[in-house]
Design an enzyme around this catalytic site. Structure first.
Site, mmCIF file in Angstrom:
data_model
loop_
_atom_site.group_PDB
_atom_site.id
_atom_site.type_symbol
_atom_site.label_atom_id
_atom_site.label_comp_id
_atom_site.label_asym_id
_atom_site.label_seq_id
_atom_site.Cartn_x
_atom_site.Cartn_y
_atom_site.Cartn_z
ATOM 1 N N ASP A 72 -4.163 -6.307 -7.897
ATOM 2 C CA ASP A 72 -4.382 -7.340 -6.875
ATOM 3 C C ASP A 72 -5.126 -8.527 -7.481
ATOM 4 O O ASP A 72 -4.830 -9.684 -7.174
ATOM 5 C CB ASP A 72 -5.190 -6.785 -5.697
ATOM 6 C CG ASP A 72 -4.474 -5.678 -4.952
ATOM 7 O OD1 ASP A 72 -3.228 -5.660 -4.959
ATOM 8 O OD2 ASP A 72 -5.155 -4.827 -4.361
ATOM 9 N N THR A 113 2.606 -5.402 -8.146
ATOM 10 C CA THR A 113 1.664 -4.419 -8.654
ATOM 11 C C THR A 113 2.477 -3.232 -9.167
ATOM 12 O O THR A 113 3.653 -3.074 -8.829
ATOM 13 C CB THR A 113 0.667 -4.012 -7.557
ATOM 14 O OG1 THR A 113 1.379 -3.686 -6.373
ATOM 15 C CG2 THR A 113 -0.321 -5.135 -7.271
ATOM 16 N N GLY A 114 1.854 -2.394 -9.982
ATOM 17 C CA GLY A 114 2.523 -1.355 -10.755
ATOM 18 C C GLY A 114 3.568 -0.501 -10.085
ATOM 19 O O GLY A 114 4.758 -0.605 -10.372
ATOM 20 N N SER A 148 -1.616 -1.269 -11.072
ATOM 21 C CA SER A 148 -1.654 -0.901 -9.652
ATOM 22 C C SER A 148 -2.819 -1.616 -9.008
ATOM 23 O O SER A 148 -3.778 -1.968 -9.690
ATOM 24 C CB SER A 148 -1.894 0.546 -9.431
ATOM 25 O OG SER A 148 -1.554 1.396 -10.069
ATOM 26 N N GLY A 149 -2.736 -1.788 -7.692
ATOM 27 C CA GLY A 149 -3.782 -2.500 -6.954
ATOM 28 C C GLY A 149 -5.188 -2.004 -7.243
ATOM 29 O O GLY A 149 -6.066 -2.791 -7.627
ATOM 30 N N HIS A 159 0.852 -1.191 0.000
ATOM 31 C CA HIS A 159 0.000 0.000 0.000
ATOM 32 C C HIS A 159 0.889 1.242 0.000
ATOM 33 O O HIS A 159 2.083 1.168 0.338
ATOM 34 C CB HIS A 159 -0.924 -0.002 1.216
ATOM 35 C CG HIS A 159 -2.058 -0.964 1.091
ATOM 36 N ND1 HIS A 159 -2.659 -1.552 2.174
ATOM 37 C CD2 HIS A 159 -2.717 -1.441 -0.003
ATOM 38 C CE1 HIS A 159 -3.634 -2.342 1.758
ATOM 39 N NE2 HIS A 159 -3.680 -2.294 0.445
ATOM 40 N N THR A 166 4.621 -0.370 -6.939
ATOM 41 C CA THR A 166 5.528 -1.122 -6.066
ATOM 42 C C THR A 166 6.639 -1.742 -6.899
ATOM 43 O O THR A 166 7.823 -1.627 -6.558
ATOM 44 C CB THR A 166 4.764 -2.213 -5.290
ATOM 45 O OG1 THR A 166 3.752 -1.600 -4.496
ATOM 46 C CG2 THR A 166 5.700 -3.010 -4.401
ATOM 47 N N HIS A 184 -10.021 -0.270 -2.729
ATOM 48 C CA HIS A 184 -10.143 -1.597 -3.344
ATOM 49 C C HIS A 184 -10.049 -2.707 -2.287
ATOM 50 O O HIS A 184 -9.581 -3.806 -2.571
ATOM 51 C CB HIS A 184 -9.070 -1.760 -4.423
ATOM 52 C CG HIS A 184 -7.666 -1.663 -3.910
ATOM 53 N ND1 HIS A 184 -7.159 -0.535 -3.321
ATOM 54 C CD2 HIS A 184 -6.673 -2.566 -3.887
ATOM 55 C CE1 HIS A 184 -5.907 -0.756 -2.957
ATOM 56 N NE2 HIS A 184 -5.595 -1.983 -3.286
ATOM 57 N N LYS A 198 5.183 1.585 0.802
ATOM 58 C CA LYS A 198 6.078 1.377 -0.335
ATOM 59 C C LYS A 198 7.545 1.584 0.033
ATOM 60 O O LYS A 198 8.411 0.830 -0.416
ATOM 61 C CB LYS A 198 5.668 2.253 -1.512
ATOM 62 C CG LYS A 198 4.340 1.786 -2.126
ATOM 63 C CD LYS A 198 4.108 2.353 -3.479
ATOM 64 C CE LYS A 198 2.712 2.102 -3.995
ATOM 65 N NZ LYS A 198 2.193 0.759 -3.895
#
Length: 131
Positions: A60, A34-35, A54-55, A8, A37, A87, A12
């Site tokens: 996710d 994910t993007g 991204s999440g 999250h 990260t 999300h 990060k």
């Protein structure tokens, strides 16, 4: 082994530090993230990372699909338990899939360090036979 890295926004920096600290171990494995990260980990460490959305944009769920296909061996997900996530249903679904498919999951740095040491010792090699 195939390892997913997710963090999250407020976690990060922790994930980047963690990836840098365990770079010698991570170099021996295939990484997915994910993007943002994934981008931050790649920029800080030079590690190769396959990036998904991204999440909040479905990342996710993409990682969850890998779990359902038995295409992941471990998930390291630094969650921010103090901030509501737009999300959250996707996050809960991902955690549930880890339980359903018996995927080792760490949701904070302390448990992630335990998984990394287990990985380095070969304690998770049983995953190779679950394919």
């Amino acid at each position: 082994m195939k390892i997913a890295l997710i963090a999250h926004d407020k976690k990060k920096d922790d994930m980047v530090s963690f990836a840098y600290a365990y770079k010698p171990i991570f170099e021996q494995h295939e990484l997915f993230a994910t993007g943002t990260t994934g981008l931050r980990v790649m920029e800080a460490t030079g590690l190769a990372v396959t990036r998904y959305q991204s999440g909040p944009l479905g990342g996710d769920q993409e990682i969850g699909a890998m779990i359902a296909k038995n295409a992941l061996d471990m998930v390291i997900f630094f969650r921010d338990p103090l901030t509501a996530q737009p999300h959250e249903p996707d996050v809960n679904a991902l955690l549930r899939l880890c339980d359903v498919y018996a995927i080792p999951l760490a949701t904070n740095m302390a448990s992630a360090e335990m998984l990394m040491h287990a990985l380095n010792r070969g304690d998770l090699d049983y995953r190779k036979f679950r394919k």
